[in-house]
Each structure stands twice: as C-alpha cells, then as structure tokens.
Write an enzyme that holds these catalytic residues in place. Sequence first.
Site, PDB file in Angstrom:
ATOM      1  N   LYS A   1     -31.035  77.212  -2.025  1.00 56.99           N
ATOM      2  CA  LYS A   1     -30.341  77.747  -3.372  1.00 56.99           C
ATOM      3  C   LYS A   1     -30.127  78.851  -2.998  1.00 56.99           C
ATOM      4  O   LYS A   1     -31.065  79.886  -2.677  1.00 56.99           O
ATOM      5  CB  LYS A   1     -31.621  76.869  -4.264  1.00 56.99           C
TER       6      LYS A   1
HETATM    7  C1  LIG Z   1     -30.838  70.900  -4.765  1.00 58.58           C
HETATM    8  C2  LIG Z   1     -31.036  69.726  -5.730  1.00 58.58           C
HETATM    9  C3  LIG Z   1     -31.652  69.382  -6.528  1.00 58.58           C
HETATM   10  C4  LIG Z   1     -32.602  68.602  -5.383  1.00 58.58           C
HETATM   11  O1  LIG Z   1     -33.706  69.909  -5.204  1.00 58.58           O
HETATM   12  P1  LIG Z   1     -34.712  69.937  -4.227  1.00 58.58           P
HETATM   13  O2  LIG Z   1     -35.547  70.932  -4.221  1.00 58.58           O
HETATM   14  O3  LIG Z   1     -33.916  69.767  -2.608  1.00 58.58           O
HETATM   15  O4  LIG Z   1     -35.329  68.813  -4.291  1.00 58.58           O
HETATM   16  C5  LIG Z   1     -31.034  68.551  -7.185  1.00 58.58           C
HETATM   17  N1  LIG Z   1     -29.764  68.427  -8.335  1.00 58.58           N
HETATM   18  C6  LIG Z   1     -29.295  69.162  -7.495  1.00 58.58           C
HETATM   19  C7  LIG Z   1     -28.072  69.274  -8.286  1.00 58.58           C
HETATM   20  C8  LIG Z   1     -29.381  69.716  -6.321  1.00 58.58           C
HETATM   21  O5  LIG Z   1     -28.179  70.671  -5.752  1.00 58.58           O
END
Ligand SMILES: *Cc1c(COP(=O)(O)O)cnc(C)c1O
Length: 396
Positions: A186
């Site tokens: 992210k």
């Molecule tokens: C990455 C993501 C999540 C969840 O995040 P994690 O930290 O990997 O559990 C939820 N929703 C979206 C749209 C994402 O891209």
Amino acid sequence: MPGYEFFGDEERKEVQDVTDSGILMRYGFDKQRQGHWKAKELEEAICQKLNVQHTQLTSSGTAALTTAMAALGIGEGDEIILPCFTFVASFEAILSVGATPVFVDIDESLTLDPKAVEAAISPRTKAIMPVHMCGSMADMNALLNICRERKLFLLEDACQAIGGTYKGRYLGTIGDAGTFSFDFVKTITCGEGGAVMTNNKDIYTKCDAYTDHGHDHLGIDRGADLHEFIGYNFRISELHAAVGLAQIRKLDQFLQIQRSNKAFLKTAIAEIPGIQFRKVHDPAGDSATFLSFFLPTAEIARKVIGHLKAAGLAAFYYFDNNWHYIRNWQHLKSGSTVYPLNPGLKKQLQNLALQSFEQSDNLISRSISIPINLSWTENDLLVKKDILRNAILSEL
Ligand SMILES: *Cc1c(COP(=O)(O)O)cnc(C)c1O
C-alpha cells in the site's frame, strides 16, 4: 503506489527506538519504554494529517474493516452493500462479523454505482461500503445523500486510497467510519497494519476496546482494566507502527511523485482515439496510485495486456484476476469456509452464482490498470511511455 520503495534511514531510526527499549507492545510497560509510544504517535499523526478526530490502529486493513463493522453494531442478519470490484478483504470482514455482503455494480469510476446501490437496499441493509479502488474516490455526495435519506451507515474502505481527497476532505474520514491498510504494497506501509478513522467518539471507544480483547484502557494497571464486551486481538505492534510513523511523514512526497508520474503516462496516451479514462469524481483528489482506462472491446484489452506483459510493463487486467473481481470468486460463490457457516448466510452466498453483473463485466473486461511506482526515473518513464503507447496503438 508502494511505500516500500522508499524504505530508508527514517524507518530504520524509528524501528531502532523500539528495539533499543525492547518494548514491542503498544500498551503498558510505561517505565521501560523510554518514552517511545510509536502506535500512539502514529494515531496522532494520522489524525493531524488527515484532519480526523479519532484513529485506531489495527494489525491489518482487514482487521480494521472488521473492527469498524463491529463498532457500528453490524452483525448477524445485517446486510452491507459493497461493489463487486474490490479486494477480497472487503467481504472477508463482512463475513467475519456474521453479516451478509450484498454486491452491486460499479460504474465508469470503477467504484459503486449509486443507482445500483439504491436498487439493492432492503429492510436489512445496515451500511453502504464504497471502496475507493485504485486510488480514486467513489461518488461520495450521492452515497452520503442515500445514507442520510435511508438512515444507513457509510463505511469507507479507503485501503487503496490514503491521501486521496473528495471536495477537500480526506478519503476514509468522510463516512461514519473509514479504514486504511498499511500492508506491504500500500501507499504507506507498516509491513502489516491498518487503521479505523472516525469523528464519532463512541465508535472510536468501541474500536479501541474491540481491538484489545475488550480492555477499556481507563486505568493504569492493564490487569485491572474492565471489559464491557467481548473483543479480539487486532493490535498493531510497536515495530510495525514505527515503520508507519516514518512513512506517514513522507505521504505528501509520495502523492506528489505519484501524481506527476501518472500525469506523464496519461498525457502520453490521452489523444489516442478509442481510449477512455476511468471517471474521477474529484480529479484534484486522485491519489494517483493507478492509471486506469477502458479500451473499446474486451478483445482489444486482452491483446493490449498481452503486449504490455511481453514488453515488461506491469499492468492489471482485473477481469481475469482472482482477487479483485467477483467473476473468479468461486470460493465465495460456493460458500467454501474451513468452518461451518450459518446455513442462511451460506445459501445467500450460493445465490451469488446466479447473480449477473453485466454492467461491471462490460467495464472491467475492457479496463486496464497500470500501477504507478515511486522509484521510476526519468528514463524509466520514457521507456514505459513508449511501451504503453505502442501496445495501445498496435491494436487501435
Ligand atoms: C489491501 C486492501 C484491504 C485489506 O488490507 P490488508 O491490510 O491486506 O488486510 C482491504 N480492502 C482493499 C480495497 C484493499 O486493497
């Protein structure tokens, strides 16, 4: 998109503080921790930076969604409306609180189609959950109006859109609650981590306790804390929070680079006839983690993707992807879990196999998304621009 590209001395220094004291937990050990409270500091930094009153860190973005739903009082028998184009975590969280995911179409913005949302509202609907996919925002005015009129919660999944804004407000801070993910890919990373943001004190207080076994965190002796309700352990560690603390200070820099890199590639293909860019409801607020566009047909899109892969330019064709679009979520449509599921909920999941998403199929099958990197050099950009232009021009 990924903050891991800019992991440096700032992150190492914050982690070093934690390893020097040896206190890896965010709560307690006041004397031994030598004044270091990385999770607390990161929560304060998020509140300040994004102009929101409360932030609760969690161990992941998925845990943040689960926590937000729990704090909003969403559970067994309740329905949450969400887009059929999202990451699997969005529905995993819904199932984790025993609620029912109700999937609806997206529109040219690659986010919730407000008309499809209205059509899906039932007496059991508790919340609408827009997902600000690929760095850009849902139609928040339309969704806020629906939520106000129908008395529903608005829960933003802003996991892919930290730093993006809508009419001057940060994504993730506009609804009753919003969430970020700080997983490794992210915009801001903690390695693993997440956050719930809210301007409602009661929702925040519930998140604070829920993520730590129900601890009310009111006393100075952890062991003597009271528990008003049952919680879980969705805590972030100090090590992870330390990385995020260094990263959040770079957010503006990341956004500036993303926006500039995206604009360069976008301009390079903008005048090609037949290209249509994804609709962005507030262009000034695009976090610019992806360049997403539509081609005239699915066939052309598949060919262009083939050229991009062959030339080594990373690109997503979500129609064939197993993790971001409902078409390939067979595990969900068969209600496959490792533990027995509530029979009513299982039946509802199996009904998904009968539901069609023509409008979304049409859009996703023609769409290509290019992830924007932070570390691209000027030369990288020139090379990528040529690959992208040539791949499209050879089919249009
Ligand atoms: C990455 C993501 C999540 C969840 O995040 P994690 O930290 O990997 O559990 C939820 N929703 C979206 C749209 C994402 O891209």
